[in-house]
Design an enzyme around this catalytic site. Sequence first.
Site, short mmCIF file in Angstrom:
data_model
loop_
_atom_site.label_atom_id
_atom_site.label_comp_id
_atom_site.label_asym_id
_atom_site.label_seq_id
_atom_site.Cartn_x
_atom_site.Cartn_y
_atom_site.Cartn_z
N ASP A 345 0.84 -1.19 0.00
CA ASP A 345 0.00 0.00 0.00
C ASP A 345 0.88 1.25 0.00
O ASP A 345 1.85 1.35 0.75
CB ASP A 345 -0.89 -0.02 1.25
CG ASP A 345 -1.76 1.21 1.36
OD1 ASP A 345 -2.65 1.39 0.51
OD2 ASP A 345 -1.55 1.99 2.31
N GLU A 381 1.71 -0.53 -5.03
CA GLU A 381 0.77 0.54 -5.36
C GLU A 381 1.66 1.79 -5.53
O GLU A 381 2.11 2.37 -4.55
CB GLU A 381 -0.25 0.77 -4.24
CG GLU A 381 -1.25 1.84 -4.59
CD GLU A 381 -2.19 2.19 -3.45
OE1 GLU A 381 -3.36 2.49 -3.72
OE2 GLU A 381 -1.75 2.18 -2.28
#
Length: 736
Positions: A345, A381
């Site tokens: 993330d 990401e």
Amino acid sequence: MALHSWPGSAYPLGATFDGSGTNFALFSEAADRVELCFFDDRGTETRLDLDEVDGYVWHAYVPNIQPGQRYGYRVHGPQDPASGHRFNPSKLLLDPYAKAVDGEITWGQSVYGYTFGDPDSRNDDDSAADMVKGVVVNPFFDWSGDRRLRTPYSETVIYEAHVRGLTQRHPEIPPEMRGTYSALAHPAIIEHLSKLGVTAIELMPVHQFVDDAVLQEKGLSNYWGYNTISFFAPHSAYAATGRRGEQVQEFKGMVRSLHAAGIEVILDVVYNHTAEGNDLGPTLSMRGIDNAAYYKLDEDDPRRYTDYTGTGNSLNVRNPHSLQLIMDSLRYWILEMHVDGFRFDLASALAREFYEVDRLATFFDLVQQDPVVSQVKLIAEPWDVGPGGYQVGNFPPQWTEWNGKYRDTVRDFWRGEPQALGEFASRLTGSADLYEHSGRRPVASVNFVTAHDGFTLRDLVSYAEKHNEANGEEGRDGADDNRSSNFGVEGPTDDPAVLTLRARQQRNFIATLLLSQGVPMLLHGDEIGRTQGGNNNGYAQDNETTWVDWDAADRPLLEFTAALSRLRREHPTFRRRRFFEGRPVAREAGAPLADIAWLRPDGTLMRPDDWDSGFGRAVGVFLNGAGIQERDRRGEPIRDSHFIVLFNAGDDIIDFHIPVVEHSPDWDVVIDTAGVWADSHVFAPGSVVRLEAKALVVLREHADAPEPTDHSVAASLSTLAGARRTGHAPQAEMTR
């Protein structure tokens, strides 16, 4: 509780049970004193001073401490926020290396290091009764029969899923098991994933996370889980069997079951920040253990935190102990929990050693040389909220990336937005413009149209605006740039024409995704028409808004998705390991066909000027099955079928002319998202394919030996309102 301790060892960090007793080790460079605290079932606390310190690691071995024992720490040191130190022994602290966590945080004054209303004060209310506790776990598990799958990226189909959201409403799963790791291992879920051809399930955060006090006050909760408090512990609320270490065993059992079905487990991990938030946040763990070491502080005012994540703090990836924490966590989940990869993330935040995103940051160096972590799937990401944080295409060669440009381009193409066709062609063929320069291949691109953050696929074709009122933020939350279309009606409708277009558009997106070069990622429930009622930010909705409604499943769409997945799996033309080399130019007579050729609707090759002419909402692509540049295990070149894929994102029917070239084959229709040509007769070279508005057709070279007909695609389309069938392909004059 009478306690005796031995010096123990400074390694490994955390609580390590050896079959007899437990070794405890905690890093803190700035602490003056560390107390290890044990809690019995009545909450009675017993403290033990850790007197042994090696390299800033405080440690002791405590005989007879068994799995299931709850514990925490009290750390003494300077309370000097202006210097970056926030020690307060009245606050019970969770071990950053805790392998399991028990209890829930009771939000109130006690878990904060300052008195409400006075951020510069010190609050000495004891937090033990209101805090979660670490749990000593049994590390032993019967992994017999388990094996690492190591599915090549080129054969990987990822399914992004939420433990609770996927299983909470499944009618075949016992109610007491729903929403848990055991539910993910249930035969009903595994059968569904296998039907879809899923090779890897990517789980939204399962590291122990915290339910925000602000959300609880609104009657909501942190559903997504991007609020980690422990990088080693599986989230205890997802366990059906217990919270005193049973969650670890249950998680391992889930992994073992998924592996037995040929499905890898990828974890969405949040190492960029923790749940302790900014300078007004609670003192739960690292803040009270060694704030200046673990968190990136403002250089001009160390009372404040540098925030590249939008959550209040950022982990200090300049500090070797913070980096060790991340790397130890990754190795633990690979070696002890047997997971197969990670999706990071806001990965750009991990590249910020100083201020700018540094592609050569220490974290990536550590991953590159680590013999364990470097061998699993690593997905970035590739953005954060800091300056210059959008880094799609800029991660190191070992990494794959969520390709946000793929999502945006494919959405724009299918809603008919004017754009250069070259952008669409690049995304469809693996985004060489983003990845080839760093020595990567098409599989570096993790392609997706939808993900947890944003509209579901059904909502993408049903809503022009977000509808997030239930989140309690007056519609300010969630993205505004959704690139969606409602086809004239916002939300639910009974209009058969609108429903037909929406059903067709969902199939267009799924077909485009599964036929693109790269690694496809499906969002859970998209294959059965899951809706969130237009909410594009379901982070706080742990309820029917976000849970998959299996009783309302769009079964024809499921069959369609499964058929597309089989087509991809059976034909390496759609999952090449290398980028195409063809050019959109005419070939000389007798010369070999290029590995790819782009076609105008009139059947001629695209010319350079066509790519930016603006005419193009319709384009075709020829994929040469003999040009995939791969060999089988015997070293023989792999020969696949030739394919032509026709796209019409416009609002009008298009007549596509099948090109006529030397030795041109006849063509079978294998996919038609409009349902017109499903199970049709053979198209001859020069024929015209009438392609409906907003439709995609896949043609495969005709084989003399008939292949078994897969009627699932035709069946999935027969329920479309207004769908029509014809039995024969219209003929046209041969293209000269």
